[in-house]
Structures are given as structure tokens and as C-alpha cells.
Design a protein around this motif. Sequence first.
Motif, PDB file in Angstrom:
ATOM      1  N   GLN A   1      14.409  27.951   4.118  1.00  0.00           N
ATOM      2  CA  GLN A   1      15.311  28.065   2.969  1.00  0.00           C
ATOM      3  C   GLN A   1      16.764  27.735   3.311  1.00  0.00           C
ATOM      4  O   GLN A   1      17.668  28.078   2.545  1.00  0.00           O
TER       5      GLN A   1
ATOM      6  N   TYR B   1      18.683  25.888   0.613  1.00  0.00           N
ATOM      7  CA  TYR B   1      19.173  26.740  -0.471  1.00  0.00           C
ATOM      8  C   TYR B   1      20.503  27.377  -0.097  1.00  0.00           C
ATOM      9  O   TYR B   1      21.456  27.397  -0.894  1.00  0.00           O
TER      10      TYR B   1
ATOM     11  N   THR C   1      22.612  24.575  -1.860  1.00  0.00           N
ATOM     12  CA  THR C   1      22.589  25.089  -3.234  1.00  0.00           C
ATOM     13  C   THR C   1      23.676  26.138  -3.436  1.00  0.00           C
ATOM     14  O   THR C   1      24.545  25.996  -4.308  1.00  0.00           O
TER      15      THR C   1
ATOM     16  N   TRP D   1      11.790  33.526  -5.679  1.00  0.00           N
ATOM     17  CA  TRP D   1      12.082  32.098  -5.541  1.00  0.00           C
ATOM     18  C   TRP D   1      11.618  31.272  -6.735  1.00  0.00           C
ATOM     19  O   TRP D   1      12.319  30.352  -7.152  1.00  0.00           O
TER      20      TRP D   1
ATOM     21  N   VAL E   1      14.965  31.901  -8.539  1.00  0.00           N
ATOM     22  CA  VAL E   1      15.870  30.801  -8.206  1.00  0.00           C
ATOM     23  C   VAL E   1      15.533  29.544  -8.992  1.00  0.00           C
ATOM     24  O   VAL E   1      16.411  28.904  -9.585  1.00  0.00           O
TER      25      VAL E   1
ATOM     26  N   LEU F   1      18.078  27.749 -11.602  1.00  0.00           N
ATOM     27  CA  LEU F   1      18.678  26.448 -11.301  1.00  0.00           C
ATOM     28  C   LEU F   1      18.583  25.514 -12.497  1.00  0.00           C
ATOM     29  O   LEU F   1      19.432  24.623 -12.671  1.00  0.00           O
TER      30      LEU F   1
END
Length: 557
Positions: A41, A44, A48, A413, A441, A445
Motif C-alpha cells: 500500500q 496509497y 494518493t 480498502w 478508500v 476516491l
Amino acid sequence: MNQPQHAVPWWQSGVIYHLYVRSFKDSDGDGNGDLAGILQQLDYLSETLKVDALWLSPVYPSGGIDAGYDVTDHTNLDPLFGDLSLFDRLLAEVHRRALRVILDFIPNHTSDRHPWFLASRSSREHPKRDWYVWADAQEDGSAPNNWLSHWGGSAWEWDAHTRQYYLHTFHKAQPDLNWRCQALKEAMFAVVSFWLDRGMDGLRIDSAHYILKDPALRDNPPNLYPELTAYKPLGEYDSQLHLYDRDHADTHGIYRDLRRLLDEYERLDPHHPRLMLGEVSLFDWSQWVTYYGAALDELHMPFNFGLLGAIRTAREVRQVVDAVESILPAGAWPCYVLGNHDESRIASRVGEARARIAMMLLLTLRGTPVVYYGDEIGMHDVHIPASRIQDPWELRVPGQGFGRDPERTPMQWDKSTHAGFCQANALPWLPLAEDAKECNVASQLADASSMLTLTRSLIHLRHSSTALTVGSYSSFSQVPEGCLVYERSGPHERWLIALNFTNEEQFIRLAEGSHGYLVLSTHLDRQGAVDLSVLSLRANEGCLIVMEIQDQRVHLS
């Protein structure tokens, strides 16, 4: 906008992400998060969210009593999370992405299964006897004094083999180390060097103000006003004023020496500065501020926990922040948190709408923000059935509300089975939230109005602005009850942050004829020029406004 100045240390300009390793991402299907899951991850975290540092909860081998805070080996990893080669790989990948890693350092105690303690309790004559705090019983056989444990009852445990008591500020399986013993101090400093040599970027020092106690072992006096001495009173423990079992003046000498060790590493490698971040849960700011050191030569930053309780109202938030700003010595830098692995999640404490205001507050105050994993998507406390409780504290006294499992549940997630935390046929170590298919997530998003979108926008704006990163702070006093308004200023820009902590529309009246540009609302539904003569804030709305550059500044009353 101006880019943050390169001379500012990374820990001052960055955003720290508090990552509870066991709950972040499971890579091998055993239902427990691990270091390999973090590796999976990293995009992320670095691309992100764009955080700057990862604070990892304890990953050492432990006795399993206090979620890794009862260490049995300071220079190894619990197989649950991986091994040293995997840690080195993670660290290399983190550094390749210009991120940093902060490890928990637990100096107050070890596990009672640690080889040091097994040696210490084997005989009064053993060379490691003095590595822990031992004391004789009183004449009637009772404990050496009246000190209490955080886990309830006396802080002293009788050892029948050597016929002395040992001290445990926390669980009896967590005996306190004796930092007045030079050999112990050298051994613990060697532990720090072990991790610094591997490339670790910083220490988060657990229970930093507990490590030295009164050598005379004097009794603590009674506490007549427990509600005034702690954010979250702990019952019996807060029946005393803890004058003699923590926060001893000699503690500061230890941290000055430890800081010198970190500074020596930086001297040898100036491009790799190291951080000392400390858990100092003191709410008398005159005591708390001493952990920076008289010459700013101790902790780089002690955590400020004042907002944990204050976040309920604008007035309390302003009182905490203004008090801290007024007492900080020149050059000292604050560090704020709104949630962690020991506290109910912010969305559960204040509600979803106000959690968005809290995130804007955290990411726009002067100081380093620490974001607890999952708060960026608005995760809330999860009900834990009795059969699934993991926290030994809750198992010891069930139903008392001390359990910390609800805020430690797996990261959400996506909308797949177990929210993408682990494989479908695995059993997560703790249950997930019932709304994990909506609150995750992937879903956020794709949602321009989500909490994750807001968090990402705030981090981006913070990184792109010198004023929001390292600028000055000034608060407005003449604002409606329930609102908090403050300014962040740099050499070439000024930002106004206006937060409405109420369920009703509020009007902020600033200087006549002043204007700004509303860059971001917590509602994520408006932008554009605003007249600051009368600024309208909707219920539970926060606004981030860049001020026009002009000769006449807004008057701060």
C-alpha cells in the motif's frame, strides 16, 4: 503559491501518518496486518495521500499482554509482522519514495519475559538486578509505597523467589526499567543505535515522562480534583496526584543524552536528520513544555494531546492552541493529534460532519499534524462482540469502556469481503465496521465530496504553501460563540481558516472592505471570491480562504 523552504526539517514541514500495523493490510492471509501489507500500500501513502512519514506501532517480539508494548526483544521483529530483512526492504522502498519511518521506542518497561528481566529476578546478586526497579516490603509486608498501576491496583508486584517487590507502572507483566542504572541506560541507547544504523528516521518515545521516579519512593498525595488533572480520568489511578512516580526532574538529563546521540548521527550524515517524538500526556503546559529542553535540546516535539478533549467546542480548541502558542519558547515546534490507537475515533467522538472540521483544523494549525490511519476516510469505532475482544485491558475489566479494540479495527480498502484488508477466506483479527462496503478508500476516491477527497485536498494545500506549512499563527477573538477563526501567515501570503462548530449558520464579521478567495470548504461544494466583511459559514462548515495581498492587513482583535 510559495513552495515550503528546503531548510525546514522534514518533521516540521511534513504530515505524519500513524499506522497501526496489525490493522493496516494483511499480505499472507492470517488475518493480521504486516510489513509486507504496508509495502503493498505504499502507493496509497506516497501518491494518493502524500503523507511524509509513517509512524509504525510496535513490531517487536512481545509477550502479547499489551499489543506489542511489552517487548521481549528490542532488536528483532515479531514473526507476525515479518523479519529484519523485510523491515530493511520496507525501509528502502519508503526512502525511495522520499518517505520516512518512525518506530515506537518503549523505554519505561519491558515484558516480564524479556531476558533482561528473567536475569534480574533470578537472584538479588545478578548483575542485571539493578536494571529494574526493586524494593523491600514495608515492615508489615505491604508494598513499598502507595503508587498505583494504570491497569488497576498497586504498582508493585511481590516476587516470592527473591522476596522483593518490583515496580510496574502498567500491567504486572510490564516491569519498569531502572534508568538510574548506567548499564541499563547504555543497553537501551544501544537499542536505539541498532535501529538508527539500519536507517530508521525517528523515534516515537512511549510514555516518555514515566521513565524516572522519585528515588526515595515517597507516597503520592491524594487527588482531590481528578477531573482537572487528566483528559480522560482512569478511575482509581487518578485518585492520586502523581508527583513521585513520573515526571521526575532527572528525566530531562536522559533525553538530553539521547538527543545528543541522534544529533551525532545527523552530524555524520547531515542529509539524514533524525526525529525524537515523545508521548507526554501532561496537561499542565508549564510541565509539558519542559520536554523540549531548556535549550531545545531534548525532544524535537512532545505530542500535544490537548485537542483530544477540547475538540468538542471552538472555545476549548482556541484555549488549548492559544495557551500552547503562548508558552512555546522561540524555535519550538508543536505537534497535534486528534486520534490514536488508545482513543475513540474522532468520527465517533464528534460525529461525521464535525470530523471534517477537525481534519481541517489538524491540517491547518501551526505544528506537525499526526493523522491516525482510517481517519482520512472517517472510520468510526466498531462494536466488538465479547467473543472477539482482543485487548487485554478490556478482558481484565470487561464493560468498563477501557477497551481499545473499537479504534483499532482493520483498514477499509474497498467493498470486497473484509473490505480488502485480507483474503476472503481469512478471519480478520478484529471485526470490520458494518458500513465498510460504503466507507472505504476505493469508494471515497471516486466521490468528489468524500472525507478522503477533503483530506487529500488539505494535505496538498498544506504542502504547496509556506504559510500553511511553517507560517505564523494568530487567532481572532471577536467571533460568534461556537466559531474558531485564525490566520496563518508567511512572507508572501496569508490564509484565513474559519470553522463553525455549531449546527446553525454563523456569520463572521471581519474588517470592512476586505476580500479573499475561498479555496476549500469542508462541504467541498463551493469556491470563489468572498467578502470578509460578513462571511457566512453553514452548519458544521470550515472554510480555507487565501487573503488578497494588500498593504492593509486584516485587523486581529
